[in-house]
Scaffold this motif. Structure first.
Motif, PDB file in Angstrom:
ATOM      1  N   PHE A   1       0.505  -1.282   0.387  1.00  0.00           N
ATOM      2  CA  PHE A   1       0.076  -0.329   0.552  1.00  0.00           C
ATOM      3  C   PHE A   1       0.879   1.210  -0.172  1.00  0.00           C
ATOM      4  N   VAL A   2       0.489   1.978  -0.784  1.00  0.00           N
ATOM      5  CA  VAL A   2       1.222   3.414  -1.102  1.00  0.00           C
ATOM      6  C   VAL A   2       0.395   4.679  -0.590  1.00  0.00           C
ATOM      7  N   ILE A   3       0.592   5.684   0.511  1.00  0.00           N
ATOM      8  CA  ILE A   3       0.194   6.395   0.916  1.00  0.00           C
ATOM      9  C   ILE A   3       0.960   7.995   0.964  1.00  0.00           C
ATOM     10  N   SER A   4      -0.055   8.393  -0.067  1.00  0.00           N
ATOM     11  CA  SER A   4       0.392  10.347  -0.106  1.00  0.00           C
ATOM     12  C   SER A   4      -0.643  11.057   0.017  1.00  0.00           C
ATOM     13  N   ALA A   5       0.109  12.015   0.467  1.00  0.00           N
ATOM     14  CA  ALA A   5      -0.547  13.448   1.249  1.00  0.00           C
ATOM     15  C   ALA A   5       0.293  14.874   1.247  1.00  0.00           C
ATOM     16  N   PRO A   6      -0.333  15.278   1.082  1.00  0.00           N
ATOM     17  CA  PRO A   6       0.047  16.919   1.379  1.00  0.00           C
ATOM     18  C   PRO A   6       1.040  17.534   2.174  1.00  0.00           C
ATOM     19  N   SER A   7       2.368  17.519   2.766  1.00  0.00           N
ATOM     20  CA  SER A   7       2.346  17.682   4.680  1.00  0.00           C
ATOM     21  C   SER A   7       1.638  18.319   4.849  1.00  0.00           C
ATOM     22  N   GLY A   8       1.512  17.577   6.707  1.00  0.00           N
ATOM     23  CA  GLY A   8       0.425  18.318   6.978  1.00  0.00           C
ATOM     24  C   GLY A   8      -1.054  17.334   6.707  1.00  0.00           C
ATOM     25  N   ALA A   9      -1.892  16.873   6.038  1.00  0.00           N
ATOM     26  CA  ALA A   9      -2.607  16.593   6.201  1.00  0.00           C
ATOM     27  C   ALA A   9      -2.934  15.414   7.016  1.00  0.00           C
TER      28      ALA A   9
ATOM     29  N   GLU B   1      -6.895  24.290   6.588  1.00  0.00           N
ATOM     30  CA  GLU B   1      -6.161  23.704   7.911  1.00  0.00           C
ATOM     31  C   GLU B   1      -5.137  23.018   7.678  1.00  0.00           C
ATOM     32  N   LEU B   2      -4.672  23.158   6.181  1.00  0.00           N
ATOM     33  CA  LEU B   2      -3.192  22.771   6.214  1.00  0.00           C
ATOM     34  C   LEU B   2      -2.388  23.241   6.830  1.00  0.00           C
ATOM     35  N   GLU B   3      -2.215  24.793   6.466  1.00  0.00           N
ATOM     36  CA  GLU B   3      -1.836  25.519   6.881  1.00  0.00           C
ATOM     37  C   GLU B   3      -1.084  25.097   8.850  1.00  0.00           C
ATOM     38  N   GLU B   4      -2.710  25.189   8.905  1.00  0.00           N
ATOM     39  CA  GLU B   4      -3.124  25.154  10.868  1.00  0.00           C
ATOM     40  C   GLU B   4      -2.307  24.095  11.476  1.00  0.00           C
ATOM     41  N   ARG B   5      -2.429  23.167  10.360  1.00  0.00           N
ATOM     42  CA  ARG B   5      -1.845  21.227  11.676  1.00  0.00           C
ATOM     43  C   ARG B   5      -0.398  21.750  10.774  1.00  0.00           C
ATOM     44  N   LEU B   6      -0.041  22.193   9.763  1.00  0.00           N
ATOM     45  CA  LEU B   6       1.662  22.537  10.417  1.00  0.00           C
ATOM     46  C   LEU B   6       1.923  23.561  11.099  1.00  0.00           C
ATOM     47  N   ARG B   7       1.401  25.022  10.785  1.00  0.00           N
ATOM     48  CA  ARG B   7       1.328  25.646  12.039  1.00  0.00           C
ATOM     49  C   ARG B   7       1.879  24.597  13.821  1.00  0.00           C
ATOM     50  N   SER B   8       0.525  24.515  13.967  1.00  0.00           N
ATOM     51  CA  SER B   8       0.749  24.173  15.185  1.00  0.00           C
ATOM     52  C   SER B   8       1.757  22.528  15.914  1.00  0.00           C
ATOM     53  N   ARG B   9       1.983  21.833  14.189  1.00  0.00           N
ATOM     54  CA  ARG B   9       2.703  20.749  15.078  1.00  0.00           C
ATOM     55  C   ARG B   9       3.997  20.735  15.263  1.00  0.00           C
ATOM     56  N   GLY B  10       4.219  22.617  14.906  1.00  0.00           N
ATOM     57  CA  GLY B  10       5.609  23.185  15.951  1.00  0.00           C
ATOM     58  C   GLY B  10       6.775  22.594  15.516  1.00  0.00           C
ATOM     59  N   LYS B  11       6.714  21.913  14.405  1.00  0.00           N
ATOM     60  CA  LYS B  11       7.924  21.037  14.061  1.00  0.00           C
ATOM     61  C   LYS B  11       8.699  21.549  12.797  1.00  0.00           C
ATOM     62  N   ASP B  12       8.003  22.556  11.816  1.00  0.00           N
ATOM     63  CA  ASP B  12       8.912  24.135  11.689  1.00  0.00           C
ATOM     64  C   ASP B  12       8.974  25.507  11.669  1.00  0.00           C
TER      65      ASP B  12
END
Ligand code: 5GP
Length: 210
Positions: free
Chosen positions: A11-19, A132-143
């Motif tokens: 199974f290959v799973i892909s998504a934009p970062s933060g999905a 929502e994607l941007e918000e998830r990227l911000r809130s995970r605080g990794k980048d």
């Protein structure tokens, strides 16, 4: 195209970062012991909290290039300026051990794996919206903010690739998305071609006297 005689599945799973792909895969692996991930190699710097050999095998550019030269990777790609690749040996050893494999890789890698294996199903995870994607990227605080901006821009490019995948899930409600992922995996396991390999003795027995 390599046709594996095993009934095991990639199974290959892909998504934009933060999905939410990694959280979905982690939850899946906790639920289902017949499927495992593969530890990719990358030239990306290690993040706080990551473990070398567990999250990724962290290597430098020349080590990565050497691995390519030695045909070590079944697929490899440049994502956000760093290289990522999947070990062919690790993948095949897992399949040969009777397990299914889930590869969390980008769309370029998905394209390469699809060309090599016939027993491959691909799944794309969409976010409910770009904000929502941007918000998830911000809130995970990794980048850093610059990385988050670059990743949001890349997201649109990545999302455009979703029509090349076999299945698409929207990760709006995590539990629903996980249920959908489990459904895809279980139904792929029941495809006739795979069942015929797995159930050959039973079917032989059932039709013996006919
Ligand atoms: P991250 O650096 O945030 O862990 O991952 C960045 C991107 O690289 C994600 O889209 C992830 O799916 C992708 N990626 C991770 N491992 C691999 C791999 O082995 N091959 C490819 N092609 N992409 C990968």
């Amino acid at each position: 195209m390599r046709i594996l005689s095993s009934s095991n599945q990639i199974f290959v799973i892909s998504a934009p970062s933060g999905a939410g792909k990694t959280s979905l895969v982690d939850a899946l692996l906790n639920k289902d012991t017949n499927i495992v991930g593969c530890t990719s190699h990358t030239t990306r710097p290690i993040r706080e909290g990551e473990i070398d050999g567990e999250n990724y095998h962290f290597v430098n550019e020349s080590e990565f290039v050497n691995l390519i030269k030695n045909n070590y990777f079944v697929e490899h790609a440049n994502v956000f300026g760093y290289r990522y690749g999947t070990s062919e040996l690790e993948l095949e050893n897992t399949l040969n051990a009777g397990l299914d494999v889930i590869l969390e890789i980008d769309w370029q890698g998905a394209e390469q794996v699809r060309k090599v294996y016939d027993n491959c199903s691909s799944i794309f995870i969409l976010p409910p919206s770009l904000s929502e994607l941007e918000e998830r990227l911000r809130s995970r605080g990794k980048d850093t903010p610059e990385v988050i901006k670059a990743r949001s821009q890349e997201a649109v490019k990545e999302i455009k690739q979703c029509d090349n995948f076999d299945y698409v899930i929207v990760n709006d409600d995590f539990d629903k998305a996980l249920r959908e992922l489990v459904t895809i995996i279980n139904s792929a396991r029941l495809e006739t071609g795979k069942q015929l390999l797995k159930l050959a003795p039973l079917i032989k027995n059932l039709v013996r006297d006919a």
